[in-house]
Design a protein around this motif. Sequence first.
Motif, PDB file in Angstrom:
ATOM      1  N   HIS A  69      28.755  46.460 -38.984  1.00 59.70           N
ATOM      2  CA  HIS A  69      28.233  45.930 -37.723  1.00 59.70           C
ATOM      3  C   HIS A  69      27.763  44.492 -37.876  1.00 59.70           C
ATOM      4  N   GLU A  70      27.054  44.217 -38.960  1.00 63.08           N
ATOM      5  CA  GLU A  70      26.544  42.859 -39.188  1.00 63.08           C
ATOM      6  C   GLU A  70      27.693  41.873 -39.363  1.00 63.08           C
ATOM      7  N   PHE A  71      28.733  42.293 -40.088  1.00 61.23           N
ATOM      8  CA  PHE A  71      29.900  41.430 -40.272  1.00 61.23           C
ATOM      9  C   PHE A  71      30.582  41.143 -38.939  1.00 61.23           C
ATOM     10  N   LEU A  72      30.797  42.188 -38.135  1.00 65.06           N
ATOM     11  CA  LEU A  72      31.479  42.018 -36.851  1.00 65.06           C
ATOM     12  C   LEU A  72      30.671  41.130 -35.910  1.00 65.06           C
ATOM     13  N   ASN A  73      29.353  41.301 -35.929  1.00 61.06           N
ATOM     14  CA  ASN A  73      28.497  40.478 -35.079  1.00 61.06           C
ATOM     15  C   ASN A  73      28.588  39.006 -35.480  1.00 61.06           C
ATOM     16  N   GLN A  74      28.564  38.731 -36.783  1.00 65.69           N
ATOM     17  CA  GLN A  74      28.685  37.355 -37.261  1.00 65.69           C
ATOM     18  C   GLN A  74      30.063  36.788 -36.947  1.00 65.69           C
ATOM     19  N   MET A  75      31.095  37.625 -37.042  1.00 70.88           N
ATOM     20  CA  MET A  75      32.448  37.171 -36.731  1.00 70.88           C
ATOM     21  C   MET A  75      32.564  36.782 -35.260  1.00 70.88           C
ATOM     22  N   GLN A  76      31.936  37.552 -34.365  1.00 68.30           N
ATOM     23  CA  GLN A  76      31.953  37.210 -32.940  1.00 68.30           C
ATOM     24  C   GLN A  76      31.286  35.858 -32.704  1.00 68.30           C
ATOM     25  N   ILE A  77      30.174  35.608 -33.379  1.00 68.11           N
ATOM     26  CA  ILE A  77      29.471  34.332 -33.233  1.00 68.11           C
ATOM     27  C   ILE A  77      30.359  33.179 -33.683  1.00 68.11           C
ATOM     28  N   GLU A  78      31.031  33.341 -34.814  1.00 67.39           N
ATOM     29  CA  GLU A  78      31.855  32.258 -35.354  1.00 67.39           C
ATOM     30  C   GLU A  78      33.102  32.027 -34.514  1.00 67.39           C
ATOM     31  N   ILE A  79      33.697  33.090 -33.980  1.00 66.00           N
ATOM     32  CA  ILE A  79      34.861  32.924 -33.100  1.00 66.00           C
ATOM     33  C   ILE A  79      34.448  32.194 -31.826  1.00 66.00           C
ATOM     34  N   ASN A  80      33.274  32.523 -31.289  1.00 65.67           N
ATOM     35  CA  ASN A  80      32.771  31.806 -30.107  1.00 65.67           C
ATOM     36  C   ASN A  80      32.527  30.330 -30.420  1.00 65.67           C
ATOM     37  N   GLN A  81      32.044  30.045 -31.624  1.00 68.49           N
ATOM     38  CA  GLN A  81      31.821  28.655 -32.010  1.00 68.49           C
ATOM     39  C   GLN A  81      33.135  27.889 -32.089  1.00 68.49           C
ATOM     40  N   VAL A  82      34.189  28.539 -32.593  1.00 67.58           N
ATOM     41  CA  VAL A  82      35.515  27.899 -32.625  1.00 67.58           C
ATOM     42  C   VAL A  82      35.978  27.587 -31.205  1.00 67.58           C
ATOM     43  N   GLY A  83      35.805  28.554 -30.294  1.00 66.86           N
ATOM     44  CA  GLY A  83      36.185  28.317 -28.901  1.00 66.86           C
ATOM     45  C   GLY A  83      35.421  27.159 -28.286  1.00 66.86           C
ATOM     46  N   ASN A  84      34.131  27.074 -28.577  1.00 69.06           N
ATOM     47  CA  ASN A  84      33.323  25.963 -28.062  1.00 69.06           C
ATOM     48  C   ASN A  84      33.801  24.631 -28.614  1.00 69.06           C
ATOM     49  N   GLN A  85      34.162  24.611 -29.898  1.00 65.18           N
ATOM     50  CA  GLN A  85      34.640  23.376 -30.515  1.00 65.18           C
ATOM     51  C   GLN A  85      35.974  22.940 -29.917  1.00 65.18           C
ATOM     52  N   ILE A  86      36.846  23.889 -29.617  1.00 70.38           N
ATOM     53  CA  ILE A  86      38.133  23.556 -28.985  1.00 70.38           C
ATOM     54  C   ILE A  86      37.893  22.942 -27.614  1.00 70.38           C
ATOM     55  N   SER A  87      36.998  23.555 -26.836  1.00 69.46           N
ATOM     56  CA  SER A  87      36.699  23.013 -25.504  1.00 69.46           C
ATOM     57  C   SER A  87      36.097  21.614 -25.599  1.00 69.46           C
ATOM     58  N   THR A  88      35.165  21.423 -26.536  1.00 68.47           N
ATOM     59  CA  THR A  88      34.515  20.117 -26.689  1.00 68.47           C
ATOM     60  C   THR A  88      35.504  19.054 -27.161  1.00 68.47           C
ATOM     61  N   THR A  89      36.374  19.427 -28.108  1.00 65.18           N
ATOM     62  CA  THR A  89      37.300  18.462 -28.702  1.00 65.18           C
ATOM     63  C   THR A  89      38.402  18.045 -27.734  1.00 65.18           C
ATOM     64  N   PHE A  90      38.967  19.008 -26.987  1.00 68.58           N
ATOM     65  CA  PHE A  90      40.166  18.723 -26.214  1.00 68.58           C
ATOM     66  C   PHE A  90      39.959  18.676 -24.701  1.00 68.58           C
ATOM     67  N   CYS A  91      38.928  19.347 -24.212  1.00 65.83           N
ATOM     68  CA  CYS A  91      38.839  19.529 -22.761  1.00 65.83           C
ATOM     69  C   CYS A  91      37.585  18.961 -22.122  1.00 65.83           C
ATOM     70  N   ALA A  92      36.589  18.571 -22.925  1.00 72.28           N
ATOM     71  CA  ALA A  92      35.353  18.041 -22.339  1.00 72.28           C
ATOM     72  C   ALA A  92      35.609  16.686 -21.682  1.00 72.28           C
ATOM     73  N   VAL A  93      35.058  16.517 -20.509  1.00 71.69           N
ATOM     74  CA  VAL A  93      35.198  15.258 -19.779  1.00 71.69           C
ATOM     75  C   VAL A  93      34.046  14.338 -20.124  1.00 71.69           C
ATOM     76  N   GLU A  94      34.362  13.165 -20.642  1.00 79.82           N
ATOM     77  CA  GLU A  94      33.316  12.210 -20.988  1.00 79.82           C
ATOM     78  C   GLU A  94      32.725  11.586 -19.735  1.00 79.82           C
ATOM     79  N   PRO A  95      31.392  11.443 -19.681  1.00 74.29           N
ATOM     80  CA  PRO A  95      30.776  10.819 -18.500  1.00 74.29           C
ATOM     81  C   PRO A  95      31.186   9.354 -18.380  1.00 74.29           C
ATOM     82  N   VAL A  96      31.337   8.913 -17.146  1.00 75.91           N
ATOM     83  CA  VAL A  96      31.716   7.516 -16.886  1.00 75.91           C
ATOM     84  C   VAL A  96      30.482   6.636 -16.904  1.00 75.91           C
TER      85      VAL A  96
END
Length: 316
Positions: free
Chosen positions: A288-315
Amino acid sequence: MLSRVADSIYWLNRYIERAENIARFVDVNLNLMLDMPPGVTQQWKPLVITTGDSDLFRDRYGEATSDNVIRFLTFDPDYPNSILSVLQLARENARSIREVISSEMWEEVNEFFLMVKEASQGGALQALPDFFTQVKLASHRFAGVMDATMTHNEGWHFGQMGRLLERADKTTRILDVKYFVLLPSVQWVGTPLDQIQWMSLLKSASAYEMYRKSQHRITPTSVAEFLILNRQFPRSIHFCLAQAEQSLHQITSTPRGTWCNPAERALGRLCSQLGYLTIEDVFEQGLHEFLNQMQIEINQVGNQISTTFCAVEPVG
């Protein structure tokens, strides 16, 4: 490729995959409950716990009965992660990029949403097994149509990443349901009922046949190893993340084993960790602890993808 287009293709595929995996998620519990002996209390609250939306469910429904949990996860239009809601979001994303995706992809998404919307109005909960089968088949059709009709360019790879990250996340959650269902009844561990439950879990991940072709006995350790660390099975966590990493490197043209942005670093580090992990390491940490940590890290990867490729920089 425009950030808006990349983001829409990414989330279109995540939402389609999420709908399929929610169907699997509920289906595994339906099957587990059928195999429970008389007198054992049905466990529906674990499904809500593993979604991370317990507070929202409690405010809207109160008691975690089978009808309440199934309606919450499947047809609730006000719950953003229900099957109905995610398919509506998938349809909106597909509509916004119709000039990029194929007409066949749009037709599949549209028909998928309309099928679920019609089922939500019928309210026939006794027909749920057939409904969940239709959801899974519709998701498979969309993936096949996308592979066959869309150019395998950057957009296709963004779609692949979305689908694979979502699948990896939900495989962790399907495994976690088993942990929570067993928790109130530890006396069943190691019994024939325990084996039936692990078989049911494998079937919910469409993994039973492939598992039996490589393993003769069903044990918790072997099942967990197959769904977490197998390098060839397309629903294992390791396979999904390794394929997502390949797509990410196709987008950036960065050689494998190196990185040029936080998304590549986070995903590469996670894949390396899984590549050198053993199932003994997992159980030593606690499944359970491993799976919970894996979910956190997968979510962090998703956040990094959104920030790197899709975030709109303020004008300005």
